[in-house]
Structure formats: structure tokens, C-alpha cells
Design an enzyme around this catalytic site. Structure first.
Site, PDB file in Angstrom:
ATOM      1  CG  HIS A   1       6.095  -5.376   5.068  1.00 17.88           C
ATOM      2  ND1 HIS A   1       6.109  -4.045   5.424  1.00 17.88           N
ATOM      3  CD2 HIS A   1       7.371  -5.670   4.703  1.00 17.88           C
ATOM      4  CE1 HIS A   1       7.336  -3.565   5.283  1.00 17.88           C
ATOM      5  NE2 HIS A   1       8.115  -4.532   4.846  1.00 17.88           N
TER       6      HIS A   1
ATOM      7  CG  HIS B   1      10.974  -1.162   6.167  1.00 17.91           C
ATOM      8  ND1 HIS B   1      11.618  -2.080   6.964  1.00 17.91           N
ATOM      9  CD2 HIS B   1      10.480  -1.872   5.138  1.00 17.91           C
ATOM     10  CE1 HIS B   1      11.525  -3.284   6.426  1.00 17.91           C
ATOM     11  NE2 HIS B   1      10.831  -3.178   5.308  1.00 17.91           N
TER      12      HIS B   1
ATOM     13  CG  HIS C   1       8.864  -1.471   0.922  1.00 18.63           C
ATOM     14  ND1 HIS C   1      10.088  -1.897   0.452  1.00 18.63           N
ATOM     15  CD2 HIS C   1       8.617  -2.236   2.016  1.00 18.63           C
ATOM     16  CE1 HIS C   1      10.549  -2.863   1.228  1.00 18.63           C
ATOM     17  NE2 HIS C   1       9.666  -3.081   2.185  1.00 18.63           N
TER      18      HIS C   1
ATOM     19  CD  GLU D   1      11.028  -7.119   5.657  1.00 21.45           C
ATOM     20  OE1 GLU D   1      11.723  -6.171   6.065  1.00 21.45           O
ATOM     21  OE2 GLU D   1      10.107  -6.980   4.838  1.00 21.45           O
TER      22      GLU D   1
ATOM     23  CE1 TYR E   1     -15.667   6.637   5.737  1.00 20.99           C
ATOM     24  CE2 TYR E   1     -14.342   8.503   4.997  1.00 20.99           C
ATOM     25  CZ  TYR E   1     -15.583   7.898   5.178  1.00 20.99           C
ATOM     26  OH  TYR E   1     -16.719   8.570   4.831  1.00 20.99           O
TER      27      TYR E   1
END
Length: 196
Positions: free
Chosen positions: A94, A161, A96, A75, A121
Site C-alpha cells: 500500500h 488515498h 500513495h 492500516e 499489462y
């Protein structure tokens, strides 16, 4: 040795292990990157945030040309899109994480800013969170749709995802990701209350 690079690697490994140990990254599916002297250091394919080592970073330039033989996360084009679109970015995370993924599965979310700001926030640490329509992880289709929408928001939820979060450095990306996951958790619990 380059002490600045060593510190960036040390911080990246600390962030990865912290996320893994607290269940916000699992297995070998998370990835991160940071910039150093116009080179992208991105976690290698198949690496685990819980056991990440200094030698498990692939190195490439801002055109995606690799400097070494280490295979980067599949990715990595997501990371490259962020660096190209947002020049003040110094790191990208990144994962999950559970509540962000849960929230991304809900129907009828606002695609330009899909995360409610029940507390101040999230906006303070990150800003708007765009929803990227589902495409298969690691696919060219995902990279294409992400690249088209990268400028529309400050951070992103890949539908079904997980989040992609930038920062000026890895610690800023980490703080923003933490706030996004906490905001998703709060939003999830509140919408459950509203539907009971």
C-alpha cells in the site's frame, strides 16, 4: 536463522527502497506485509520505505493477534482483510503513488473496475481494480468498507488515498503495483488530452 524468512525480508526491503527512491512512496505513509508460516510480517508504524530495516516488522497471526511488541502500521487491518479474502495472497503493498491517487480523485469512476486498460499489462499483472469510497486513513470506517468490497476486485484504489495491491509474494505485488501506477499515469495523460 530461517533462510526463507530472511529472503522474504530482504525482498521486502528491496521493494520498499526501490519504490521510495523512485518517488512512488514518500515519508512514512506507505506500508507492506508478507506471509511466512501463517504469520503476517507488516511494516511498523512510522517506518520509512527509504530506510526500512529487518527489525522494523511487526508479527501477527491471521486473527490479528500480535507476537511481538513492535507497533504495526495503523492500516494493518487492510492487509488482514486481503489475506482472509484471497487465500493465495502472500504479500500486500500500500502506497500513495501520485498517478493512482490522482486517478482515484476523479468523479464517476466505475467502482468495480475503475482503471481503464489502455494497455493489456494491468489486466495481465493484476486484474480488476475496485474503487473504495473515501474514509479517513486508518479509521474503522475505512476497514469496514474495504472488507465489504475486498472480494469484488483483484486490487483496489482507496479514493483520495492510494492503491492496495496483493501478490503471491512481495515481488509479484511489486510488479502489479508498478503496472497499476503506470496505467494510472497513462490514463491521466490521456484524459488530460481529451479535456484540452
Amino acid at each position: 536463522m530461517d533462510q526463507t524468512l530472511d529472503k522474504k525480508i530482504e525482498d521486502a526491503i528491496w521493494v520498499a527502497k526501490s519504490l521510495f527512491q523512485r518517488g512512488k512512496a514518500s515519508g512514512s505513509v506507505a506500508n507492506l506485509s508478507f506471509l511466512h508460516e501463517d504469520k503476517i510480517y507488516v511494516t511498523a508504524t512510522g517506518t520509512c520505505f527509504g530506510t526500512l530495516k529487518p527489525e522494523e516488522f511487526a508479527v501477527m497471526d491471521l486473527d490479528g493477534i500480535q507476537y511481538d511488541e513492535i507497533k504495526p502500521s495503523k492500516e494493518w487491518p487492510l492487509h488482514l482483510s486481503v489475506y482472509k479474502a484471497k487465500p493465495d495472497t502472500g504479500a500486500v503493498l500500500h502506497v500513495h503513488s501520485t498517478y493512482s491517487v490522482l486517478w482515484s480523485c476523479l468523479p464517476d469512476l466505475n467502482e468495480s473496475d475503475c482503471m481503464p486498460d489502455h494497455t493489456p499489462y494491468l489486466k495481465m499483472k493484476l486484474g480488476t481494480v475496485g474503487l473504495i469510497p473515501y474514509e479517513k486513513p486508518g479509521s474503522q470506517e475505512l476497514f469496514n468498507v474495504f472488507e465489504k468490497r475486498v472480494n469484488a476486485s483483484d486490487g483496489w484504489l482507496l479514493s483520495h488515498h492510494g492503491p492496495v495491491v496483493p501478490g503471491k509474494d512481495i515481488m509479484e505485488a511489486f510488479f502489479a503495483l508498478e503496472e497499476l501506477e503506470e496505467s494510472a499515469h497513462i490514463a491521466w495523460e490521456l484524459q488530460k488530452l481529451n479535456t484540452e
